[in-house]
Design a protein around this motif. Structure first.
Motif, mmCIF file in Angstrom:
data_model
loop_
_atom_site.group_PDB
_atom_site.id
_atom_site.type_symbol
_atom_site.label_atom_id
_atom_site.label_comp_id
_atom_site.label_asym_id
_atom_site.label_seq_id
_atom_site.Cartn_x
_atom_site.Cartn_y
_atom_site.Cartn_z
ATOM 1 N N ASN B 304 -5.948 -5.052 27.059
ATOM 2 C CA ASN B 304 -5.155 -4.059 26.318
ATOM 3 C C ASN B 304 -5.992 -3.394 25.225
ATOM 4 O OD1 ASN B 304 -5.365 -6.177 24.534
ATOM 5 N ND2 ASN B 304 -3.315 -5.907 23.680
ATOM 6 N N GLY B 305 -7.275 -3.751 25.192
ATOM 7 C CA GLY B 305 -8.139 -3.206 24.145
ATOM 8 C C GLY B 305 -9.413 -2.686 24.771
ATOM 9 N N GLY B 306 -9.654 -1.406 24.638
ATOM 10 C CA GLY B 306 -10.829 -0.818 25.257
ATOM 11 C C GLY B 306 -12.109 -1.506 24.791
ATOM 12 N N GLY B 307 -12.197 -1.791 23.507
ATOM 13 C CA GLY B 307 -13.397 -2.408 22.961
ATOM 14 C C GLY B 307 -13.658 -3.771 23.582
ATOM 15 N N LEU B 308 -12.596 -4.539 23.723
ATOM 16 C CA LEU B 308 -12.713 -5.844 24.356
ATOM 17 C C LEU B 308 -13.174 -5.691 25.797
ATOM 18 C CD1 LEU B 308 -12.087 -8.473 22.971
ATOM 19 C CD2 LEU B 308 -9.826 -8.460 23.990
ATOM 20 N N GLY B 309 -12.689 -4.658 26.449
ATOM 21 C CA GLY B 309 -13.113 -4.376 27.819
ATOM 22 C C GLY B 309 -14.599 -4.069 27.891
ATOM 23 N N CYS B 380 -5.771 -8.438 23.034
ATOM 24 C CA CYS B 380 -6.032 -8.255 21.605
ATOM 25 C C CYS B 380 -4.696 -8.215 20.900
ATOM 26 C CB CYS B 380 -6.642 -6.875 21.386
ATOM 27 S SG CYS B 380 -8.348 -6.866 21.014
ATOM 28 N N GLN B 381 -4.544 -8.994 19.858
ATOM 29 C CA GLN B 381 -3.260 -8.981 19.154
ATOM 30 C C GLN B 381 -2.974 -7.600 18.563
ATOM 31 O OE1 GLN B 381 -2.595 -12.558 16.996
ATOM 32 N NE2 GLN B 381 -0.972 -11.670 15.724
ATOM 33 N N ALA B 383 0.241 -4.963 16.693
ATOM 34 C CA ALA B 383 1.299 -5.110 15.696
ATOM 35 C C ALA B 383 2.637 -5.485 16.329
ATOM 36 C CB ALA B 383 1.438 -3.817 14.907
ATOM 37 N N VAL B 412 -7.242 -12.767 21.520
ATOM 38 C CA VAL B 412 -8.036 -12.535 20.317
ATOM 39 C C VAL B 412 -7.104 -12.093 19.204
ATOM 40 C CG1 VAL B 412 -9.940 -11.214 19.340
ATOM 41 C CG2 VAL B 412 -9.961 -11.808 21.764
ATOM 42 N N GLY B 413 -7.125 -12.797 18.095
ATOM 43 C CA GLY B 413 -6.283 -12.410 16.972
ATOM 44 C C GLY B 413 -5.989 -13.588 16.082
ATOM 45 N N GLY B 414 -4.859 -13.546 15.416
ATOM 46 C CA GLY B 414 -4.516 -14.562 14.428
ATOM 47 C C GLY B 414 -3.729 -15.722 15.002
ATOM 48 N N GLN B 418 -3.513 -17.634 18.710
ATOM 49 C CA GLN B 418 -3.946 -19.017 18.887
ATOM 50 C C GLN B 418 -2.838 -19.844 19.532
ATOM 51 O OE1 GLN B 418 -5.540 -20.851 15.322
ATOM 52 N NE2 GLN B 418 -5.569 -22.843 16.333
ATOM 53 N N THR B 434 -11.822 -16.173 22.510
ATOM 54 C CA THR B 434 -12.652 -14.953 22.506
ATOM 55 C C THR B 434 -12.947 -14.529 23.940
ATOM 56 O OG1 THR B 434 -14.835 -16.004 22.579
ATOM 57 C CG2 THR B 434 -13.846 -15.732 20.399
#
Lengths: 460, 460
Positions: B304-309, B380-381, B383, B412-414, B418, B434
């Motif tokens: 869900n996160g381009g950067g993570l991709g 990616c977490q 909002a 990935v997130g808070g 976890q 991660t």
């Protein structure tokens, strides 16, 4: 000081254009975060449909706002953005963050270029397509991410929204404090180079962390980076290293990732430390933020587990960290305080019986030594020693004897070890759950030492 | 089946020689752990000073124990060990674990050799200088480590006591289940090769993990490893890679670490996967334990996160994992179910609005495809999306459509992220905090695929 950038971080008055009463909507979340984060300036919601939002008087248009506005957050539909930018310019707003997406990242660079040319010379723009800006110094969380962010020393610039938002949670969970977070979006106007120049001067920032997929003006960025690195360490995650990753970056942010080998050489030359991923980047940053830079290359490892000592020695050697040979004198001192003893060679193995008193005593002995430049303290959870006590002894030893020397630590084991290192984080100590990561943290410090040395700074 | 080794893991009667009433003493902790772990055989404390220990009748000597003994745990002072080994032999005890230290690891190989020659042909010995043995199948925790150990599929053999003890905590904290843990100690008699042969046959073990500093009989070990790897995957952490690490290993366990290049080649040839450290080893093991081996090399990444991709694509490429090109047909299917869409190329970017329903639907579409061999799901977490719901949707998709395909995931997130991945671990899903680690886990599965293929097994 980059005065043109300052209003993004220290505005006296902020307008949220597109403020909403509906929880979950971006125009609501941003306004709510600004309000809840303790921002001390004026906050003006702007939306023609409301008389008030979140108990703040709401204005029909920017023109109606009864004061100057330093920063406008723009969260209106894409087709309305141009009009709002026009309003901003007429109102002499100094800076705007355009949250709205639907511009160059979906192929509409023409729309984006128009916004920039409207604002040129009058107002700086961050975005479009960003989640906003957080600034610890102004207690301003102008993002639609989590409300609570941990204040710290690192300025984080991210080209990925999702990674940036996930990281905002990390700040509280993993105690990675930040001085600022900038979701840089499409970089239509303000880019990495501008921000690097700004944060290089910012007294509340002591390190700079960038997640980057591509650069428009590489030369300018690397020039800015080179100058910044002389003042504070910079860590960069540059994604799109591989051919397929570069292709993914292009469909993600429309970035041209460029030849990775060229980037690698340029980072190296500029002195920016390039991390392989988020974990490594944050581990480095944590070590750099919580420690002085070592004055030389002599590292000592102290452990209660022989295996952990061997593994971390391997990793030190692999990374080029130098485990020093201890003097006979120091060896004898260490042996004298240790009733049953594993090894007084470096890595020093205090054996599984080592308690907080022994850790404290040996660390104080080592840290007092002028010839020791850096210490890595490792603890393996054992049946009968309380990791929390050992953690406290290590932090106390640093506070008492080692404030001029960097030290990283790892606590390996279960819940009690985790609690122990989390307590250390709260005491501004670079602690980790594995020995590898404690060594990696020290490696960043040693890299920084070599940089400073090459600038003619540092050294014993 | 190695019948000579079996009594260490499935004894009907266990004696603890040196049982103690004093909490904290090793002879107390071991007896207590055996008793509390649910061991169903008989337990006989032996100590001339007590009539009973922990509510069990205590015997003056082994000879007084009114039954056969399959396993003796020896926790008496070093100078008494020889006498106890003599008692064991006379009592026809089948196996002994010598906890006591003070033998070859402190230079007294002579003492150790004497114990072995006394027992030769009559009794097998693990140790001396070990923390004991845990076996899930027998519900026997014959160690002085934590009482609670999470049952699972991996046999763990460790030459480091402290690392092994710390890991025992990890089993419950990180949900790394084990079928057995053996603290192998000085390897005076039973060595890695014996145990590898035993666990290769053990039906309750599906993977083997070894922490090793040195080997006495390399040829025999690599022969045993080669055979074992044909049946189950093996992961090895070999410490003492570097010159200084080898020196540390020598003062830790008296091991000759040997030329690392030779080890590297031998591991490679035997098919044992060599991990860089504990985290990587456990990440690999987790992916291997919770997944089928892929039938081909086609990997799909969903995020869900381009950067993570982008970051995970880079890592895949670096490790030689092949992100497949999606067929037009599949691309269209994915696009059809996705209202607002990031990228239908691989990595598939569902954008930050992706919720559990979308993750579930897209994963089911992908996993149904014969041409897809493996999936990496990243989150990616954000909002407004609950990571817990997404985690559940991913596990459900696997359970419904993907049981024949391996899948790893990262959240990935808070705190909420976890909690989400910890829930997945409980549902036997290889999940990580991660993206790097989720990719690393998949890499172990792909390595295993290539191994099986080289054995003429596996494939679509």
């Amino acid at each position: 000081m980059r005065r043109d950038i300052e209003p993004f971080f220290a505005p006296r008055a902020v307008a949220v254009v597109g403020a909403s009463r509906t929880p979950g909507k971006i125009g609501h979340e941003i306004l709510r975060n600004i309000k809840l984060s303790g921002f001390r300036g004026n906050i003006f919601p702007v939306n023609p449909n409301y008389g008030s939002v979140l108990d703040l008087p709401c204005y029909r248009t920017l023109a109606d706002v009864p004061s100057d506005v330093d920063l406008a957050l723009i969260a209106v539909p894409a087709k309305l953005v141009e009009g709002v930018v026009g309003d901003c310019v007429r109102k002499r707003v100094k800076s705007a963050i355009i949250i709205t997406s639907g511009f160059s990242e979906v192929g509409r660079r023409d729309l984006e270029d128009r916004l920039v040319s409207m604002a040129k010379g009058k107002m700086r723009i961050i975005g479009p397509n960003t989640f906003g800006v957080y600034c610890a110094r102004s207690s301003m969380n102008a993002t639609f991410g989590p409300t609570k962010v941990l204040e710290g020393k690192t300025a984080f610039i991210t080209q990925s929204g999702a990674l940036g938002l996930a990281l905002m949670d990390w700040t509280t969970e993993e105690k990675y404090g930040v001085s600022a977070i900038v979701s840089i979006g499409n970089k239509a106007d303000v880019d990495d180079a501008d921000l690097v120049e700004y944060f290089a001067d910012d007294p509340s920032t002591s390190s700079i962390l960038i997640y980057m997929e591509g650069l428009k003006d590489g030369r300018r960025f690397f020039e800015a980076a080179r100058r910044a690195v002389r003042r504070k360490p910079m860590v960069v995650i540059k994604a799109g290293r591989s051919a397929r990753g570069a292709q993914a970056a292009s469909s993600h942010t429309g970035s041209i990732a460029g030849q990775d080998a060229i980037f690698a050489a340029a980072f190296q030359q500029a002195g920016a430390m390039r991390a392989e991923g988020m974990t490594q980047a944050f581990d480095w940053i944590q070590a750099l933020n919580e420690n002085p830079v070592p004055k030389g290359e002599n590292v000592v490892v102290v452990t209660n587990g022989g295996g952990l000592g061997v593994l971390s020695t391997d990793r030190c050697e692999m990374l080029g960290l130098k485990l020093m040979d201890l003097s006979d004198d120091l060896t004898k001192q260490v042996q004298d305080v240790t009733p049953s003893f594993g090894s007084a060679k470096n890595p020093i193995d205090l054996t599984a019986n080592a308690d907080d008193l022994l850790y404290g005593e040996v660390l104080r002995l080592i840290m007092r030594r002028r010839e020791v430049d850096a210490v890595i303290a490792l603890f393996c959870q054992t049946a009968n020693i309380d990791p929390g006590l050992v953690a406290r002894a290590i932090v106390d030893a640093r506070d008492k004897e080692g404030l001029d020397k960097p030290i990283t630590a790892a606590f390996v084991g279960g819940r009690m070890s985790q609690m122990a290192y989390e307590k250390m984080l709260e005491r501004r100590f670079a602690a980790y759950p594995t020995a590898e990561r404690a060594v990696d943290g020290m490696n960043a410090l040693m890299t920084r030492h070599r940089q400073l040395k090459s600038f003619g700074k540092g050294g014993r």
